[in-house]
Design a protein around this motif. Structure first.
Motif, short mmCIF file in Angstrom:
data_model
loop_
_atom_site.label_atom_id
_atom_site.label_comp_id
_atom_site.label_asym_id
_atom_site.label_seq_id
_atom_site.Cartn_x
_atom_site.Cartn_y
_atom_site.Cartn_z
N ASP A 171 7.88 -2.97 2.03
CA ASP A 171 6.46 -3.34 2.08
C ASP A 171 6.11 -4.04 0.79
O ASP A 171 6.27 -3.48 -0.29
CB ASP A 171 5.61 -2.08 2.24
CG ASP A 171 4.12 -2.39 2.38
OD1 ASP A 171 3.77 -3.57 2.58
OD2 ASP A 171 3.32 -1.45 2.31
N ALA A 190 3.12 -5.19 -1.04
CA ALA A 190 1.67 -5.03 -1.01
C ALA A 190 0.93 -6.24 -1.53
O ALA A 190 -0.09 -6.63 -0.99
CB ALA A 190 1.27 -3.79 -1.82
N SER A 205 -4.24 -0.55 -3.40
CA SER A 205 -5.25 0.46 -3.14
C SER A 205 -6.25 0.59 -4.29
O SER A 205 -7.16 1.40 -4.21
CB SER A 205 -4.57 1.81 -2.90
OG SER A 205 -3.84 2.21 -4.04
N SER A 214 3.93 3.41 3.41
CA SER A 214 2.87 3.00 2.47
C SER A 214 1.76 4.03 2.40
O SER A 214 1.19 4.26 1.33
CB SER A 214 2.31 1.63 2.85
OG SER A 214 1.72 1.68 4.14
N THR A 215 1.46 4.69 3.50
CA THR A 215 0.44 5.74 3.52
C THR A 215 0.82 6.87 2.57
O THR A 215 0.03 7.29 1.73
CB THR A 215 0.27 6.31 4.94
OG1 THR A 215 -0.11 5.24 5.81
CG2 THR A 215 -0.75 7.42 4.98
N ARG A 218 0.94 5.70 -1.24
CA ARG A 218 -0.41 5.58 -1.82
C ARG A 218 -1.06 6.95 -2.02
O ARG A 218 -1.71 7.19 -3.03
CB ARG A 218 -1.28 4.70 -0.95
CG ARG A 218 -1.02 3.25 -1.19
CD ARG A 218 -2.18 2.40 -0.65
NE ARG A 218 -1.70 1.05 -0.56
CZ ARG A 218 -1.09 0.54 0.51
NH1 ARG A 218 -0.91 1.26 1.59
NH2 ARG A 218 -0.65 -0.69 0.51
N TYR A 231 1.31 0.26 -5.81
CA TYR A 231 2.53 -0.52 -5.94
C TYR A 231 2.35 -1.98 -5.54
O TYR A 231 1.47 -2.34 -4.78
CB TYR A 231 3.64 0.10 -5.10
CG TYR A 231 3.34 0.08 -3.61
CD1 TYR A 231 3.70 -1.01 -2.84
CD2 TYR A 231 2.69 1.14 -2.99
CE1 TYR A 231 3.42 -1.05 -1.49
CE2 TYR A 231 2.41 1.11 -1.64
CZ TYR A 231 2.77 0.01 -0.89
OH TYR A 231 2.49 -0.02 0.45
N ARG A 243 5.42 -3.50 -4.65
CA ARG A 243 6.54 -3.55 -3.70
C ARG A 243 7.00 -2.12 -3.46
O ARG A 243 7.09 -1.34 -4.40
CB ARG A 243 7.67 -4.39 -4.27
CG ARG A 243 8.84 -4.60 -3.35
CD ARG A 243 9.82 -5.61 -3.96
NE ARG A 243 10.91 -5.91 -3.08
CZ ARG A 243 10.86 -6.78 -2.07
NH1 ARG A 243 9.74 -7.43 -1.83
NH2 ARG A 243 11.91 -7.00 -1.31
N ALA A 244 7.32 -1.80 -2.22
CA ALA A 244 7.80 -0.46 -1.88
C ALA A 244 8.79 -0.55 -0.73
O ALA A 244 8.79 -1.53 0.03
CB ALA A 244 6.64 0.45 -1.50
N HIS A 252 12.10 7.05 -1.25
CA HIS A 252 11.03 6.07 -1.46
C HIS A 252 11.31 5.30 -2.74
O HIS A 252 11.70 5.88 -3.76
CB HIS A 252 9.66 6.76 -1.55
CG HIS A 252 9.10 7.09 -0.21
ND1 HIS A 252 7.98 7.87 -0.04
CD2 HIS A 252 9.48 6.74 1.04
CE1 HIS A 252 7.71 7.99 1.24
NE2 HIS A 252 8.61 7.32 1.92
N ALA A 305 9.59 2.04 -5.27
CA ALA A 305 8.38 1.27 -5.53
C ALA A 305 8.50 0.56 -6.88
O ALA A 305 9.27 0.95 -7.74
CB ALA A 305 7.14 2.17 -5.55
#
Length: 181
Positions: free
Chosen positions: A25, A27, A34, A103-104, A107, A113, A115-116, A173, A175
Protein backbone atom coordinates in the motif's frame (compact mmCIF):
# COMPACT_ATOMS: atom_id res chain seq x y z
CA UNK A 1 -1.50 -37.01 11.76
CA UNK A 2 2.06 -35.68 11.29
CA UNK A 3 1.90 -36.53 7.59
CA UNK A 4 -1.42 -34.68 7.28
CA UNK A 5 0.01 -31.62 9.07
CA UNK A 6 3.10 -31.62 6.84
CA UNK A 7 0.89 -31.93 3.77
CA UNK A 8 -1.26 -29.02 4.97
CA UNK A 9 1.89 -26.90 5.37
CA UNK A 10 3.08 -27.83 1.88
CA UNK A 11 -0.32 -27.20 0.31
CA UNK A 12 -0.56 -23.86 2.07
CA UNK A 13 2.92 -22.81 0.94
CA UNK A 14 2.01 -23.68 -2.65
CA UNK A 15 -1.39 -22.01 -2.45
CA UNK A 16 0.16 -18.89 -0.92
CA UNK A 17 2.36 -18.45 -3.98
CA UNK A 18 -0.65 -18.84 -6.25
CA UNK A 19 -3.09 -16.83 -4.11
CA UNK A 20 -0.71 -13.90 -3.63
CA UNK A 21 -0.78 -13.33 0.12
CA UNK A 22 1.49 -10.32 -0.11
CA UNK A 23 0.13 -6.79 -0.36
CA UNK A 24 1.69 -3.34 -0.74
CA UNK A 25 0.00 0.00 0.00
CA UNK A 26 1.53 3.28 -1.09
CA UNK A 27 -0.34 5.86 0.97
CA UNK A 28 1.24 8.95 -0.52
CA UNK A 29 0.28 8.04 -4.05
CA UNK A 30 -3.34 7.46 -3.02
CA UNK A 31 -3.71 10.26 -0.50
CA UNK A 32 -4.18 7.88 2.42
CA UNK A 33 -2.15 9.68 5.09
CA UNK A 34 -4.02 9.64 8.37
CA UNK A 35 -2.48 12.87 9.66
CA UNK A 36 -2.42 16.41 8.41
CA UNK A 37 0.93 17.70 7.07
CA UNK A 38 3.09 18.93 9.92
CA UNK A 39 1.25 16.69 12.42
CA UNK A 40 3.83 13.88 12.27
CA UNK A 41 4.18 11.33 15.06
CA UNK A 42 7.46 11.14 16.94
CA UNK A 43 9.99 8.75 15.45
CA UNK A 44 9.74 5.37 17.16
CA UNK A 45 13.08 3.99 18.43
CA UNK A 46 14.03 0.58 16.99
CA UNK A 47 13.15 -2.51 19.05
CA UNK A 48 15.25 -5.63 19.49
CA UNK A 49 14.44 -7.85 16.46
CA UNK A 50 12.51 -11.09 16.90
CA UNK A 51 13.89 -14.24 15.21
CA UNK A 52 11.64 -13.78 12.14
CA UNK A 53 12.55 -10.08 11.91
CA UNK A 54 16.25 -10.98 12.22
CA UNK A 55 15.97 -13.62 9.48
CA UNK A 56 14.18 -11.07 7.29
CA UNK A 57 17.20 -8.81 7.72
CA UNK A 58 19.59 -11.67 6.86
CA UNK A 59 17.73 -12.01 3.54
CA UNK A 60 17.97 -8.25 2.95
CA UNK A 61 21.69 -8.25 3.78
CA UNK A 62 22.35 -11.16 1.40
CA UNK A 63 20.70 -9.05 -1.31
CA UNK A 64 22.69 -5.88 -0.59
CA UNK A 65 19.93 -4.03 1.27
CA UNK A 66 19.95 -2.14 4.56
CA UNK A 67 18.30 -3.87 7.53
CA UNK A 68 14.80 -2.97 8.63
CA UNK A 69 14.29 -1.49 12.10
CA UNK A 70 12.04 -3.64 14.29
CA UNK A 71 8.93 -1.72 15.32
CA UNK A 72 6.74 -2.34 18.38
CA UNK A 73 3.90 -0.44 16.67
CA UNK A 74 4.07 -2.70 13.62
CA UNK A 75 4.17 -5.73 15.93
CA UNK A 76 1.00 -4.39 17.54
CA UNK A 77 -0.66 -3.94 14.14
CA UNK A 78 0.44 -7.43 13.03
CA UNK A 79 -0.97 -8.98 16.23
CA UNK A 80 -4.26 -7.10 15.83
CA UNK A 81 -4.50 -8.46 12.26
CA UNK A 82 -3.68 -12.02 13.39
CA UNK A 83 -6.25 -11.80 16.19
CA UNK A 84 -8.88 -10.54 13.73
CA UNK A 85 -8.16 -13.36 11.27
CA UNK A 86 -8.42 -15.97 14.03
CA UNK A 87 -11.56 -14.48 15.62
CA UNK A 88 -13.38 -14.14 12.29
CA UNK A 89 -11.80 -17.27 10.72
CA UNK A 90 -10.63 -15.82 7.42
CA UNK A 91 -7.41 -16.02 5.43
CA UNK A 92 -6.45 -12.97 3.41
CA UNK A 93 -5.41 -9.37 3.42
CA UNK A 94 -9.01 -8.28 3.95
CA UNK A 95 -11.92 -9.98 5.67
CA UNK A 96 -14.71 -11.45 3.53
CA UNK A 97 -16.85 -8.39 4.30
CA UNK A 98 -14.14 -6.11 2.87
CA UNK A 99 -12.91 -4.82 6.24
CA UNK A 100 -9.71 -5.61 8.04
CA UNK A 101 -7.15 -4.57 5.45
CA UNK A 102 -3.53 -4.13 6.57
CA UNK A 103 -3.67 -0.34 6.30
CA UNK A 104 -6.47 -0.28 8.88
CA UNK A 105 -4.41 -2.18 11.46
CA UNK A 106 -1.20 -0.27 10.72
CA UNK A 107 -2.91 3.12 11.13
CA UNK A 108 -4.76 1.99 14.28
CA UNK A 109 -1.37 1.07 15.80
CA UNK A 110 -0.27 4.69 15.32
CA UNK A 111 1.92 4.36 12.23
CA UNK A 112 1.44 7.20 9.76
CA UNK A 113 3.14 5.72 6.73
CA UNK A 114 4.08 6.61 3.18
CA UNK A 115 4.48 2.96 2.16
CA UNK A 116 3.34 -0.26 3.82
CA UNK A 117 3.16 -3.96 3.02
CA UNK A 118 1.94 -7.21 4.58
CA UNK A 119 3.03 -10.85 4.37
CA UNK A 120 0.89 -13.67 5.78
CA UNK A 121 1.81 -17.28 6.54
CA UNK A 122 0.41 -20.18 8.54
CA UNK A 123 1.36 -23.78 9.07
CA UNK A 124 0.93 -26.63 11.48
CA UNK A 125 3.33 -27.04 14.39
CA UNK A 126 6.76 -27.92 13.05
CA UNK A 127 5.84 -26.60 9.62
CA UNK A 128 8.14 -24.77 7.22
CA UNK A 129 10.08 -21.63 8.10
CA UNK A 130 7.98 -18.56 7.24
CA UNK A 131 10.86 -16.44 5.89
CA UNK A 132 12.18 -19.27 3.70
CA UNK A 133 8.63 -19.80 2.38
CA UNK A 134 8.10 -16.08 1.75
CA UNK A 135 11.38 -15.90 -0.15
CA UNK A 136 10.05 -18.60 -2.53
CA UNK A 137 6.97 -16.52 -3.38
CA UNK A 138 7.50 -13.54 -5.72
CA UNK A 139 5.10 -11.15 -3.95
CA UNK A 140 6.37 -11.94 -0.47
CA UNK A 141 9.99 -11.79 -1.61
CA UNK A 142 9.30 -8.40 -3.19
CA UNK A 143 8.02 -7.07 0.15
CA UNK A 144 11.02 -8.43 2.08
CA UNK A 145 13.46 -6.97 -0.45
CA UNK A 146 11.70 -3.65 -1.03
CA UNK A 147 14.43 -1.00 -0.59
CA UNK A 148 11.80 1.67 0.12
CA UNK A 149 10.59 0.00 3.33
CA UNK A 150 12.37 0.86 6.60
CA UNK A 151 10.44 -0.85 9.46
CA UNK A 152 9.13 -4.33 10.19
CA UNK A 153 6.97 -5.95 12.86
CA UNK A 154 6.03 -9.62 13.09
CA UNK A 155 3.42 -11.35 15.19
CA UNK A 156 3.13 -15.09 15.76
CA UNK A 157 -0.11 -16.49 17.13
CA UNK A 158 -0.76 -20.16 17.87
CA UNK A 159 -4.40 -21.22 17.78
CA UNK A 160 -6.91 -23.59 16.25
CA UNK A 161 -7.23 -22.07 12.78
CA UNK A 162 -8.48 -23.00 9.33
CA UNK A 163 -9.08 -26.63 10.33
CA UNK A 164 -5.74 -27.15 12.05
CA UNK A 165 -5.96 -27.88 15.79
CA UNK A 166 -2.72 -25.97 16.39
CA UNK A 167 -1.68 -23.57 13.67
CA UNK A 168 1.13 -21.05 13.74
CA UNK A 169 -0.12 -17.85 12.11
CA UNK A 170 2.49 -15.23 11.18
CA UNK A 171 1.63 -11.68 10.15
CA UNK A 172 4.51 -9.49 8.96
CA UNK A 173 3.87 -5.76 8.59
CA UNK A 174 6.29 -3.40 6.90
CA UNK A 175 6.17 0.38 6.69
CA UNK A 176 8.08 3.53 5.97
CA UNK A 177 6.80 6.19 8.36
CA UNK A 178 5.97 9.58 6.86
CA UNK A 179 8.67 11.11 9.09
CA UNK A 180 11.29 9.04 7.21
CA UNK A 181 10.32 10.08 3.67
Amino acid sequence: MAARAAAASLILAVSMAVAGCAQVDVAVDRGLSSKAPGDQAAVEPPAEPSPVEAETNVQRSENGLAPLDASERLRDSACAKADDMIARDYWGHTAPDGSGGPSTFIREAGVDYSRAAENLFYSSAGGPDPVASWMQSPGHRENILDPDLTRVGVCLRTAAYQGLPEAHLYVQHFATPMSER
